[in-house]
Design a protein around this motif. Structure first.
Motif, PDB file in Angstrom:
ATOM      1  N   PRO A 130      -5.155   3.774 -13.073  1.00  7.01           N
ATOM      2  CA  PRO A 130      -6.158   2.871 -12.497  1.00  7.01           C
ATOM      3  C   PRO A 130      -6.491   1.677 -13.390  1.00  7.01           C
ATOM      4  N   ASN A 132      -7.293   0.291  -8.853  1.00  6.69           N
ATOM      5  CA  ASN A 132      -6.910  -0.748  -9.804  1.00  6.69           C
ATOM      6  C   ASN A 132      -7.597  -2.071  -9.488  1.00  6.69           C
ATOM      7  N   LYS A 148      -1.410   9.446  -1.092  1.00  8.35           N
ATOM      8  CA  LYS A 148      -2.450   8.458  -1.405  1.00  8.35           C
ATOM      9  C   LYS A 148      -2.389   7.277  -0.443  1.00  8.35           C
ATOM     10  N   ALA A 149      -1.185   6.872  -0.083  1.00  4.03           N
ATOM     11  CA  ALA A 149      -1.036   5.748   0.845  1.00  4.03           C
ATOM     12  C   ALA A 149      -1.609   6.092   2.214  1.00  4.03           C
ATOM     13  N   LEU A 200      -4.353  -4.524  -0.708  1.00  7.39           N
ATOM     14  CA  LEU A 200      -4.603  -3.467  -1.692  1.00  7.39           C
ATOM     15  C   LEU A 200      -6.096  -3.267  -1.914  1.00  7.39           C
ATOM     16  N   ALA A 229      -5.339   5.908   2.070  1.00  6.06           N
ATOM     17  CA  ALA A 229      -5.762   4.509   2.046  1.00  6.06           C
ATOM     18  C   ALA A 229      -5.633   3.875   3.424  1.00  6.06           C
ATOM     19  N   HIS A 278       1.129   3.035  -5.412  1.00  2.00           N
ATOM     20  CA  HIS A 278       0.576   4.169  -6.156  1.00  2.00           C
ATOM     21  C   HIS A 278       1.545   4.682  -7.214  1.00  2.00           C
ATOM     22  N   VAL A 308       0.840  -1.206   0.000  1.00  2.00           N
ATOM     23  CA  VAL A 308       0.000   0.000   0.000  1.00  2.00           C
ATOM     24  C   VAL A 308       0.873   1.252   0.000  1.00  2.00           C
ATOM     25  N   ILE A 367      -7.581   0.836  -3.411  1.00  2.00           N
ATOM     26  CA  ILE A 367      -6.929   1.411  -4.594  1.00  2.00           C
ATOM     27  C   ILE A 367      -7.841   1.184  -5.805  1.00  2.00           C
TER      28      ILE A 367
END
Length: 721
Positions: A373, A401, A438-439, A394, A442, A367, A363, A399
């Motif tokens: 994505p 994706n 972003k991590a 993940l 998340a 990114h 994680v 995320i």
């Protein structure tokens, strides 16, 4: 609170009271009278001393060690006697106090009447008698004599307190008659045991919420064939190297098990002398567990492996087979393969194009590895667990994706007839600032969903102040390289992916308090979320950014216990000269796998705990020299070898690593095996033949763990909406 813990606390308090009496009053009749009062108070708590914990064995009496100081002072025993058990007139050469728990132990008292001028002879005179039973006690000065006879119709149990341990009283004597005569050495009991617990009691302990360290002291190869689900493997041969890290609190409830009690009893004796004070042994070993109808498991790191299967089953973690992933690679589809193992494992074998990104790092780093994505993210490991947990990490992090696990990892790839890469060094780079942001987002989502609790350094200080009452594990989940560059004093290195994959190699005490840390919170939160789902109740993340507090550097160095006296050592150059002259032989205590990969030419492989069994096969050289990878185990083994070798024993300073650094030659293979290589559980890729079938068997075993843990019933795995 369990009987074990209440007994341990009561014993410790009594010993401390008696210690204080001796310190204040010395060894006098008045002091002994006060000691009797303290010991009677303990013995009257007969519920702490159930007969099943202190049985007579094989129709004879038995002696159990309840407490012993590290310096062998202030030792307390429980003596289980059968009717008619008797001892001739003997002294103690230290003060002694005896109190009754149940049954009758008749004592006749004597004083010595000669002037000690005739070596090996003496005279004694009877001075009184008393039957010791619940509610009374007797006491002796060092040169008082007495006899003992169990006169009750059933087994008796009495507490015996001494100013020095029985093994440390070599000058005790006994007379054959009530008037004296020839004096003989009164030997110490060579089979002093530790209290037992039954399989049913242990089963209840696993679910009573109290701290419990369940330690199997057999070698890993034996352990891997059959063991209890929550047992942690700490072989007797390596006990002093591992026990402090895995079971740091000396007062934690600690149950030892093995195949038949013999190794466990030896381990308990050693552990008490190392300061552990709440010990018991599983009566009858793991066979008693099977006979009670409970489940036994094969393999290693079983709780973590079973948890991975539980997650895939309940979360329906998506997966692709090796053939499906290979087809996408061949078609040039937009995808990234992230290998969730440590770099050392990745370099042995990896999926083509795969990039190393250990579990807790996924994680944190994904990114930047898959910024689009639309990119498919495939997570793999060697088998199943880290593929499943990595992919689900993940997915849980949200995320954008599509994420899948590679079914059966590199083993599945190999079994599909596909080529693996070897010796690669591709690693996911540290995240960019945008990737970090972003991590963190998340990780915050994960923390809210799974109830991850954060604590500050003030709370950590409070936890540390409570270490005597609650076990505390401070675990740094960053990479080993980051840990070595700088870490918080007192922290252990436990990379997050490996901590989830093999929790029992880092934490040996169930229901302990775990505090995880990194330098940003993301990896600690992701790791904590999995430990919470595994059933750990007290898991915390140390919040805040404090790199300035990472004042310790270097790789983790575990504390080795019990090296009180050091055997003389040789340098690699000195050993090389002796070997060339034929005047020395080397005994190597590395694992059999490490020995096979490289050892000093001519060195013999041995397992420390089994040395007495191979005594006759030891090399005939004038001197024996012990070694191990870093020398620590070689130093411990040298003391054991000195007791049986009947010739000089020395230690290779710095171990085999120092020999290698000196540029001296190495040999490979299994040229001189003093013992079977039962010390290691062989993974499929450790084998030299039958690898494919071993892989199939291993993968089938992992899948079946879900059904086996349902039958066992002790796992507390959790699901979250």
């Amino acid at each position: 609170m369990s009987i074990m813990t209440r007994r341990a606390e009561a014993v410790a308090a009594t010993v401390e009271t008696i210690r204080g009496i001796e310190r204040a009053q010395g060894v006098t009749r008045a002091a002994l009278a006060a000691m009797k009062t303290a010991l009677i108070a303990l013995a009257e708590q007969d519920e702490l001393f159930p007969a099943a914990h202190f049985p007579v064995r094989n129709g004879a009496g038995a002696l159990y060690r309840l407490a012993e100081d590290a310096d062998q002072r202030f030792a307390l025993y429980a003596s289980a006697g059968v009717p008619g058990k008797a001892q001739p007139p003997h002294n103690h050469t230290t003060w002694a106090v005896i109190a009754g728990v149940r049954g009758d132990e008749h004592n006749v008292f004597y004083e010595r009447t000669d002037d000690h001028s005739a070596p090996g002879r003496g005279t004694i005179r009877r001075t009184g008698e008393l039957t010791v039973r619940r509610g009374n006690a007797i006491a002796f000065l060092p040169d008082d004599f007495h006899t003992i006879e169990v006169t009750s119709p059933g087994p008796a149990l009495h507490l015996h307190m001494y100013g020095m341990s029985l093994e440390n009283l070599p000058e005790r004597i006994q007379f054959a008659t009530s008037t004296g005569g020839a004096a003989q050495v009164f030997p110490a009991n060579p089979n002093i045991a530790t209290a037992l617990v039954s399989a049913a009691e242990l089963k209840a302990m696993l679910n009573d919420g109290e701290e419990l360290a369940l330690v199997d002291v057999r070698e890993e190869g034996e352990f891997g064939r059959s063991h209890l689900f929550f047992a942690c493997c700490i072989p007797l041969s390596r006990l002093e190297l591992r026990i402090d890290a895995l079971v740091p609190r000396r007062g934690a409830r600690l149950v030892l098990c093995d195949g038949d009690e013999s190794l466990a009893q030896r381990a308990a004796t050693r552990l008490m002398k190392l300061g552990y004070r709440n010990l018991a042994v599983l009566a009858g070993g793991i066979e008693s567990w099977r006979q009670a109808g409970y489940e036994l498991f094969s393999g290693v790191n079983v709780p973590s492996k079973a948890f991975g299967e539980f997650i895939e089953h309940h979360d329906e973690t998506p997966r692709l087979t090796a053939a499906e992933v290979k087809a996408k690679l061949d078609a040039g589809e937009d995808m990234v393969i992230l290998d969730s193992r440590p770099l050392s494992e990745y370099q042995v074998m990896n999926i083509p194009t795969g990039v190393d990104c250990p579990g807790a790092e996924l994680v944190w780093r994904v990114h930047d590895m898959a910024p689009d994505p639309k990119t498919l993210v495939v997570v793999n490991c060697a088998g199943r667990t880290r593929s499943i947990i990595g992919a689900q990490s993940l997915i849980n992090a949200g995320i954008p994706n599509k994420v899948v696990a590679l079914k059966d990892g590199t083993m599945g790839w190999h079994l599909a007839g596909l080529a693996l890469e070897h010796g690669q060094a591709r690693s996911a780079p540290p995240p960019s600032e945008a990737g970090k942001a972003k991590a963190r987002e998340a990780a915050d989502r994960v923390a809210r969903r799974f109830g991850v609790r954060r604590v500050d350094r003030a709370a950590l200080a409070r936890f540390a102040a409570e270490r005597e009452r609650r076990s505390l594990y401070l675990l740094d989940v960053r990479t080993p390289e980051e840990f070595a560059a700088g870490h918080l004093p007192g922290a252990r290195s436990a990379p997050g992916g490996q901590l989830v994959q093999a929790t029992d190699t880092y934490v040996g005490t169930r229901n302990a308090r775990l505090v995880l840390l990194d330098d940003d919170g993301v990896r600690a939160i992701m790791t904590a979320s999995w430990l919470i789902q595994m059933g750990w109740d007290e898991v915390f993340v140390l919040e805040g950014s404090f790199p300035d507090a990472f004042t310790e550097t270097g790789a983790e160095r575990l504390r080795v216990l019990g090296i009180d006296r050091r055997t003389a050592s040789l340098s690699p150059q000195e050993l090389s000269a002796l070997l060339a002259q034929g005047d020395a032989a080397v005994i190597d205590f590395a694992t059999s796998l490490d020995y096979r990969k490289g050892h000093i030419p001519g060195a013999s492989f041995a397992i420390r705990s089994r040395l007495p069994a191979v005594k006759e096969r030891l090399p005939r050289a004038k001197m024996l020299v012990t070694t191990s990878p870093d020398g620590a185990l070689g130093q411990l083994a040298a003391a054991d070898l000195e007791r049986i070798a009947e010739r000089p024993v020395k230690v290779l300073a710095g171990g085999t690593a120092a020999w290698r650094c000196a540029g001296l030659p190495f040999a490979e293979g299994e040229e001189a095996m003093l013992d079977e290589p039962i010390d290691v559980f062989h993974r499929p890729y450790d084998r030299s033949r039958g690898v494919e079938q071993a892989m199939r068997d291993y993968l089938s075993w992992e899948v079946d763990l879900v059904r086996q843990i349902e039958r066992d019933g002790d796992a507390r795995f959790r699901r979250f909406a």
